[in-house]
Design an enzyme around this catalytic site. Structure first.
Site, PDB file in Angstrom:
ATOM      1  N   LYS A 178      14.401  53.363  37.440  1.00 11.76           N
ATOM      2  CA  LYS A 178      15.541  53.550  38.249  1.00 11.76           C
ATOM      3  C   LYS A 178      16.764  53.352  37.323  1.00 11.76           C
ATOM      4  CE  LYS A 178      14.101  51.440  42.621  1.00 11.76           C
ATOM      5  NZ  LYS A 178      14.021  50.381  43.551  1.00 11.76           N
ATOM      6  N   ASP A 200      13.303  48.324  37.397  1.00 10.20           N
ATOM      7  CA  ASP A 200      14.315  48.378  38.238  1.00 10.20           C
ATOM      8  C   ASP A 200      15.486  47.760  37.506  1.00 10.20           C
ATOM      9  OD1 ASP A 200      16.364  47.693  40.365  1.00 10.20           O
ATOM     10  OD2 ASP A 200      14.746  47.361  41.946  1.00 10.20           O
ATOM     11  N   GLY A 203       1.988  45.696  41.265  1.00  9.04           N
ATOM     12  CA  GLY A 203       2.521  46.891  41.375  1.00  9.04           C
ATOM     13  C   GLY A 203       1.672  47.838  40.716  1.00  9.04           C
ATOM     14  N   ARG A 237       0.805  49.608  49.644  1.00  7.37           N
ATOM     15  CA  ARG A 237       0.597  49.971  48.440  1.00  7.37           C
ATOM     16  C   ARG A 237      -0.294  51.068  48.180  1.00  7.37           C
ATOM     17  NH1 ARG A 237       2.698  45.916  45.049  1.00  7.37           N
ATOM     18  NH2 ARG A 237       2.545  43.654  46.028  1.00  7.37           N
TER      19      ARG A 237
HETATM   20  P1  IMP Z   1      12.986  44.535  37.892  1.00  4.23           P
HETATM   21  O1  IMP Z   1      12.650  43.228  36.985  1.00  4.23           O
HETATM   22  O2  IMP Z   1      14.311  44.393  38.582  1.00  4.23           O
HETATM   23  O3  IMP Z   1      12.914  45.584  36.687  1.00  4.23           O
HETATM   24  O4  IMP Z   1      11.690  44.692  38.947  1.00  4.23           O
HETATM   25  C1  IMP Z   1      10.437  44.973  38.547  1.00  4.23           C
HETATM   26  C2  IMP Z   1       9.613  45.014  39.606  1.00  4.23           C
HETATM   27  O5  IMP Z   1      10.275  44.763  40.769  1.00  4.23           O
HETATM   28  C3  IMP Z   1       8.474  45.949  39.631  1.00  4.23           C
HETATM   29  O6  IMP Z   1       7.468  45.700  38.841  1.00  4.23           O
HETATM   30  C4  IMP Z   1       8.170  46.038  41.112  1.00  4.23           C
HETATM   31  O7  IMP Z   1       7.044  45.214  41.362  1.00  4.23           O
HETATM   32  C5  IMP Z   1       9.384  45.353  41.787  1.00  4.23           C
HETATM   33  N1  IMP Z   1      10.198  46.735  42.332  1.00  4.23           N
HETATM   34  C6  IMP Z   1      11.411  47.283  41.866  1.00  4.23           C
HETATM   35  N2  IMP Z   1      11.915  48.177  42.593  1.00  4.23           N
HETATM   36  C7  IMP Z   1      10.855  48.275  43.594  1.00  4.23           C
HETATM   37  C8  IMP Z   1      10.650  49.227  44.677  1.00  4.23           C
HETATM   38  O8  IMP Z   1      11.862  50.233  44.812  1.00  4.23           O
HETATM   39  N3  IMP Z   1       9.980  49.126  45.508  1.00  4.23           N
HETATM   40  C9  IMP Z   1       8.914  48.086  45.196  1.00  4.23           C
HETATM   41  N4  IMP Z   1       8.889  47.240  44.389  1.00  4.23           N
HETATM   42  C10 IMP Z   1       9.930  47.247  43.402  1.00  4.23           C
HETATM   43 MG    MG Z   2       5.686  45.528  39.079  1.00  2.00          MG
END
Ligand code: IMP
Ligand code: MG
Length: 184
Positions: free
Chosen positions: A139, A111, A52, A173
């Site tokens: 977020k 996230d 990402g 992307r």
């Molecule tokens: P976390 O571990 O829940 O903080 O997720 C982090 C990873 O999830 C990020 O590095 C993104 O690759 C993916 N991600 C989280 N939210 C989104 C979104 O809204 N769209 C696309 N990918 C997301």
């Molecule tokens: Mg990511």
């Protein structure tokens, strides 16, 4: 694929522009300026989290005005789902030596924050001189951890977002703006 549209319809999901290419560019410059000032006189290692962050990463380091090195980590947590599974796996490890270095993790989005906690533990085990995180998107209402994030581009609502590196089932992307899911 119409890349300059204000709104996109993909498999019945409607996405609308949340952050324009211009706003993203200005923010990336601002983050790079702050980081360059904070790290003046040091040679930090920027570590991008694949996949990402690849676009944000390459735009950010080209705006950085100090010497730096780069490396990448690849994690998987989501599969093709739109919500975080919290189940983090390491798919590609680092090649650089972390010990004694100033480490800056570069993420596209935080996230739940669970991936970042995993990364922090992985890096801190290797005794860096310092450890900081820069994320383009944060977020704020979805984060489940207390972890401090040093540099945040934009705090955004919990909506699913795509573009500028962020995928929708691995696609889209390469959109230049960031879009949010409006309705399914
Ligand atoms: P976390 O571990 O829940 O903080 O997720 C982090 C990873 O999830 C990020 O590095 C993104 O690759 C993916 N991600 C989280 N939210 C989104 C979104 O809204 N769209 C696309 N990918 C997301
Ligand atoms: Mg990511």
């Amino acid at each position: 694929m119409p890349f300059n549209k204000k709104s996109l319809k993909i498999n019945g999901d409607r996405f609308v522009v949340m952050l324009s290419e211009r706003r993203i560019k200005a923010k990336v410059k601002e983050l790079a300026r702050t980081i360059s000032k904070d790290y003046k006189g040091t040679v930090p290692v920027f570590i991008g989290i694949l996949n990402g962050s690849f676009i944000f990463f390459s735009d950010l380091i080209r705006e950085v005005s100090i010497d730096c090195e780069i490396d990448f980590l690849k994690l998987s947590s989501y599969g093709d789902a739109k919500i975080s599974s919290g189940n983090v796996r390491l798919l590609k490890d680092l090649n650089c030596q972390v010990e004694g270095r100033d480490i800056i993790i570069v993420e596209d989005i935080i996230d739940s924050g669970l991936s970042m906690e995993y990364i922090r533990d992985l890096i801190l085990h290797q005794n860096p001189k310092s450890f900081r995180v820069v994320t383009l998107l944060y977020k704020k209402d979805a984060v489940k951890t207390q972890m401090k994030i040093d540099y945040i581009g934009f705090s955004i609502p919990k909506d699913f977002v795509i573009g500028y590196g962020l995928d929708y089932a691995q696609k889209l992307r390469h959109l230049k703006a960031i879009y949010r899911l409006k309705e399914s």
